[in-house]
Scaffold this active site. Structure first.
Site, mmCIF file in Angstrom:
data_model
loop_
_atom_site.group_PDB
_atom_site.id
_atom_site.type_symbol
_atom_site.label_atom_id
_atom_site.label_comp_id
_atom_site.label_asym_id
_atom_site.label_seq_id
_atom_site.Cartn_x
_atom_site.Cartn_y
_atom_site.Cartn_z
ATOM 1 N N ASN A 17 44.793 -8.222 -17.139
ATOM 2 C CA ASN A 17 44.757 -9.510 -16.730
ATOM 3 C C ASN A 17 42.848 -9.443 -16.074
ATOM 4 O O ASN A 17 42.796 -8.983 -15.623
ATOM 5 C CB ASN A 17 44.667 -8.523 -15.780
ATOM 6 C CG ASN A 17 45.444 -10.557 -14.976
ATOM 7 O OD1 ASN A 17 44.786 -11.396 -15.001
ATOM 8 N ND2 ASN A 17 47.282 -11.101 -14.897
ATOM 9 N N HIS A 20 41.396 -13.069 -12.658
ATOM 10 C CA HIS A 20 40.169 -12.967 -11.586
ATOM 11 C C HIS A 20 39.093 -13.442 -11.302
ATOM 12 O O HIS A 20 37.754 -13.491 -10.607
ATOM 13 C CB HIS A 20 40.794 -11.634 -10.586
ATOM 14 C CG HIS A 20 41.301 -12.196 -9.527
ATOM 15 N ND1 HIS A 20 41.792 -13.461 -9.312
ATOM 16 C CD2 HIS A 20 42.896 -10.954 -8.594
ATOM 17 C CE1 HIS A 20 43.259 -12.699 -8.489
ATOM 18 N NE2 HIS A 20 44.215 -11.673 -8.183
ATOM 19 N N ARG A 28 33.149 -21.767 -7.827
ATOM 20 C CA ARG A 28 32.319 -22.672 -7.415
ATOM 21 C C ARG A 28 32.826 -24.137 -8.598
ATOM 22 O O ARG A 28 31.549 -25.041 -8.652
ATOM 23 C CB ARG A 28 30.911 -22.291 -8.053
ATOM 24 C CG ARG A 28 30.250 -21.554 -6.835
ATOM 25 C CD ARG A 28 29.640 -22.045 -5.694
ATOM 26 N NE ARG A 28 29.478 -21.117 -4.995
ATOM 27 C CZ ARG A 28 28.251 -21.143 -4.480
ATOM 28 N NH1 ARG A 28 26.666 -21.099 -5.450
ATOM 29 N NH2 ARG A 28 27.352 -20.254 -3.436
ATOM 30 N N HIS A 53 47.307 -15.446 -17.102
ATOM 31 C CA HIS A 53 48.661 -16.408 -16.281
ATOM 32 C C HIS A 53 47.957 -18.230 -16.277
ATOM 33 O O HIS A 53 46.824 -17.742 -15.538
ATOM 34 C CB HIS A 53 48.800 -15.144 -14.767
ATOM 35 C CG HIS A 53 50.166 -16.315 -14.261
ATOM 36 N ND1 HIS A 53 50.342 -16.085 -13.130
ATOM 37 C CD2 HIS A 53 50.873 -17.902 -14.510
ATOM 38 C CE1 HIS A 53 51.256 -16.516 -12.967
ATOM 39 N NE2 HIS A 53 51.099 -17.427 -13.668
ATOM 40 N N ARG A 55 48.514 -21.065 -14.233
ATOM 41 C CA ARG A 55 49.546 -21.250 -13.339
ATOM 42 C C ARG A 55 49.474 -22.703 -13.054
ATOM 43 O O ARG A 55 48.383 -23.333 -13.799
ATOM 44 C CB ARG A 55 48.782 -20.999 -11.823
ATOM 45 C CG ARG A 55 49.056 -19.163 -11.713
ATOM 46 C CD ARG A 55 49.266 -19.111 -10.803
ATOM 47 N NE ARG A 55 49.296 -19.517 -9.540
ATOM 48 C CZ ARG A 55 49.931 -18.789 -9.273
ATOM 49 N NH1 ARG A 55 50.045 -16.964 -8.797
ATOM 50 N NH2 ARG A 55 51.347 -19.142 -7.742
ATOM 51 N N ARG A 59 44.865 -22.799 -11.388
ATOM 52 C CA ARG A 59 43.970 -22.241 -9.693
ATOM 53 C C ARG A 59 42.964 -21.637 -10.053
ATOM 54 O O ARG A 59 41.594 -21.040 -9.851
ATOM 55 C CB ARG A 59 44.420 -21.286 -8.810
ATOM 56 C CG ARG A 59 44.783 -20.239 -9.311
ATOM 57 C CD ARG A 59 45.851 -19.516 -7.729
ATOM 58 N NE ARG A 59 47.185 -20.093 -7.474
ATOM 59 C CZ ARG A 59 47.626 -19.735 -6.771
ATOM 60 N NH1 ARG A 59 47.330 -18.173 -6.148
ATOM 61 N NH2 ARG A 59 49.136 -20.170 -6.238
ATOM 62 N N HIS A 60 43.009 -20.312 -11.289
ATOM 63 C CA HIS A 60 41.460 -19.400 -12.240
ATOM 64 C C HIS A 60 41.863 -20.433 -13.516
ATOM 65 O O HIS A 60 40.918 -20.659 -13.777
ATOM 66 C CB HIS A 60 42.227 -18.591 -12.043
ATOM 67 C CG HIS A 60 43.724 -18.002 -12.145
ATOM 68 N ND1 HIS A 60 44.636 -17.670 -12.752
ATOM 69 C CD2 HIS A 60 44.070 -16.949 -10.751
ATOM 70 C CE1 HIS A 60 45.576 -17.601 -12.652
ATOM 71 N NE2 HIS A 60 44.890 -16.470 -11.387
ATOM 72 N N GLU A 80 50.809 -15.149 -19.641
ATOM 73 C CA GLU A 80 52.137 -15.188 -18.630
ATOM 74 C C GLU A 80 51.982 -17.217 -18.211
ATOM 75 O O GLU A 80 50.836 -17.435 -17.461
ATOM 76 C CB GLU A 80 51.733 -14.669 -17.009
ATOM 77 C CG GLU A 80 50.861 -12.986 -17.193
ATOM 78 C CD GLU A 80 51.196 -12.252 -15.964
ATOM 79 O OE1 GLU A 80 50.453 -10.952 -15.815
ATOM 80 O OE2 GLU A 80 50.614 -13.315 -15.356
ATOM 81 N N THR A 110 49.376 -14.392 -5.442
ATOM 82 C CA THR A 110 50.302 -13.884 -6.500
ATOM 83 C C THR A 110 51.424 -13.741 -6.501
ATOM 84 O O THR A 110 51.851 -14.123 -5.593
ATOM 85 C CB THR A 110 49.334 -12.709 -6.887
ATOM 86 O OG1 THR A 110 49.781 -11.828 -7.536
ATOM 87 C CG2 THR A 110 49.941 -11.130 -5.408
ATOM 88 N N THR A 111 52.174 -13.859 -7.908
ATOM 89 C CA THR A 111 53.249 -13.694 -7.736
ATOM 90 C C THR A 111 54.062 -12.829 -7.388
ATOM 91 O O THR A 111 53.829 -11.200 -7.365
ATOM 92 C CB THR A 111 53.168 -13.023 -9.640
ATOM 93 O OG1 THR A 111 52.532 -13.669 -10.374
ATOM 94 C CG2 THR A 111 55.049 -13.240 -9.656
ATOM 95 N N GLU A 161 59.070 -6.746 -18.321
ATOM 96 C CA GLU A 161 57.991 -6.122 -17.446
ATOM 97 C C GLU A 161 58.534 -5.872 -16.202
ATOM 98 O O GLU A 161 58.637 -6.611 -15.548
ATOM 99 C CB GLU A 161 56.693 -6.853 -17.474
ATOM 100 C CG GLU A 161 55.483 -6.545 -16.175
ATOM 101 C CD GLU A 161 54.074 -7.553 -16.347
ATOM 102 O OE1 GLU A 161 54.597 -7.992 -17.416
ATOM 103 O OE2 GLU A 161 53.763 -7.231 -15.470
ATOM 104 N N HIS A 201 51.711 -4.992 -11.717
ATOM 105 C CA HIS A 201 51.551 -5.601 -10.792
ATOM 106 C C HIS A 201 50.861 -4.289 -9.234
ATOM 107 O O HIS A 201 52.071 -3.887 -9.075
ATOM 108 C CB HIS A 201 52.628 -6.423 -9.968
ATOM 109 C CG HIS A 201 52.197 -7.392 -9.059
ATOM 110 N ND1 HIS A 201 52.197 -7.546 -7.628
ATOM 111 C CD2 HIS A 201 52.016 -8.970 -9.445
ATOM 112 C CE1 HIS A 201 51.836 -8.852 -7.462
ATOM 113 N NE2 HIS A 201 51.713 -9.465 -8.404
ATOM 114 N N HIS A 224 43.765 -6.650 -11.062
ATOM 115 C CA HIS A 224 43.340 -7.157 -9.418
ATOM 116 C C HIS A 224 41.974 -5.676 -9.563
ATOM 117 O O HIS A 224 41.050 -5.564 -8.903
ATOM 118 C CB HIS A 224 44.090 -7.384 -8.336
ATOM 119 C CG HIS A 224 42.834 -7.432 -7.640
ATOM 120 N ND1 HIS A 224 42.585 -8.526 -6.412
ATOM 121 C CD2 HIS A 224 43.015 -6.821 -6.563
ATOM 122 C CE1 HIS A 224 42.336 -8.735 -5.384
ATOM 123 N NE2 HIS A 224 42.196 -6.992 -5.475
#
Ligand code: PXP
Length: 253
Positions: A17, A20, A28, A53, A55, A59-60, A80, A110-111, A161, A201, A224
């Site tokens: 994943n 991140h 930035r 993911h 979202r 956010r990412h 995801e 996070t989820t 999952e 996770h 992560h």
């Protein structure tokens, strides 16, 4: 990675994943580091798939990332998503090979927790059917619970999952063993119902082995911990180390 070298074992794919990497970029609002480059390096390090993911709050991962990843990734993209109209419509248009439906709460870091297929049954079943018609194999992110596994099978999902967060966060070795038993149990039940079994996770270099050793486990999704290590040793090396741990755990089974 997966089964090579251990031909007698069922394959356990390792999906990296890369969310991140985008988290750092978004800090930035610039164009580096690029999660697409990270995905290519993860594949060179032995990833069997790339998980992202999208979202609702972006956010990412951004839409551009998903579009580029779908054209760049040589293994496969596991997208995801929450059961929300906007992202479901995007997935129908993009047709990623794999979609994992997850719960999403705006304020969460996070989820947290799996889908509640009893409470959100119709909504999830509708999304499974829609995505299935778009040609996506759909996985449902659920807690390791018999009722949830049964409902996932009844909804026609291709996979579940199993949420490993409770295992990863267990306060004592005894609690971790208890959570592991729940994961083993649910994995066996899911496989018995004809579902593919994925897990993820909170998995780390320290805690991955017992989960990777669950015979029915066919895919692990890890973010992560791998990205954290990649900051120090580089993406390829971080992925290669985790892939080796997964292979070793399956060979010891
Ligand atoms: N699986 C699912 C469904 C997730 O939502 C996440 C986190 O985005 C992961 C796996 C990976 O979790 P972690 O980043 O803790 O490895």
């Amino acid at each position: 990675m997966g089964s090579h070298g251990f031909a007698h074992l069922t394959e356990c794919r390792f999906c990296v994943n890369v969310d991140h990497v985008a988290t750092v970029r978004q800090a930035r609002m610039t164009d580096e580091p690029d999660p697409v480059r990270a995905a290519v390096l993860a594949e060179l390090g032995g990833a069997d798939g790339i998980t992202v993911h999208l979202r609702e709050d972006r956010r990412h991962m951004q839409d551009r990332d998903i579009e580029l990843l779908l054209r760049t990734v040589r293994t496969f993209v596991n997208l995801e998503l929450a059961c929300e109209e906007e992202v479901l419509a995007l997935a129908e248009a993009w047709k990623p090979p794999h979609v994992t439906l997850v719960p999403e709460r705006r304020e969460e870091v996070t989820t947290e927790g799996g889908l509640d297929l009893r409470a959100a049954g119709d909504r999830v079943a509708g999304a499974v059917a829609r995505l299935g018609r778009a040609g996506c194999a759909v996985s449902l992110f659920i807690d390791p619970d018999h009722d949830q596994v049964k409902l996932a099978a009844e909804m026609g999902a291709a996979a579940v999952e199993l949420h490993t967060g409770e295992y990863a966060n267990a306060a004592s070795p005894g609690a971790a063993d208890h959570e592991l038993e729940r994961l083993r149990d649910s994995a066996a039940q899911a496989r018995g119902r004809g579902l593919r079994v994925h897990a993820g996770h909170g998995l780390t270099y320290e805690n991955v082995a017992p989960v990777a050793a669950i015979p029915e486990c066919q895919e692990l999704s890890i973010g992560h911990s791998v990205i954290s290590r990649a900051v120090f040793v580089g993406m390829e090396a971080a992925v290669r180390e985790m892939a080796a741990l997964i292979d070793a755990a399956r060979s010891r089974r």
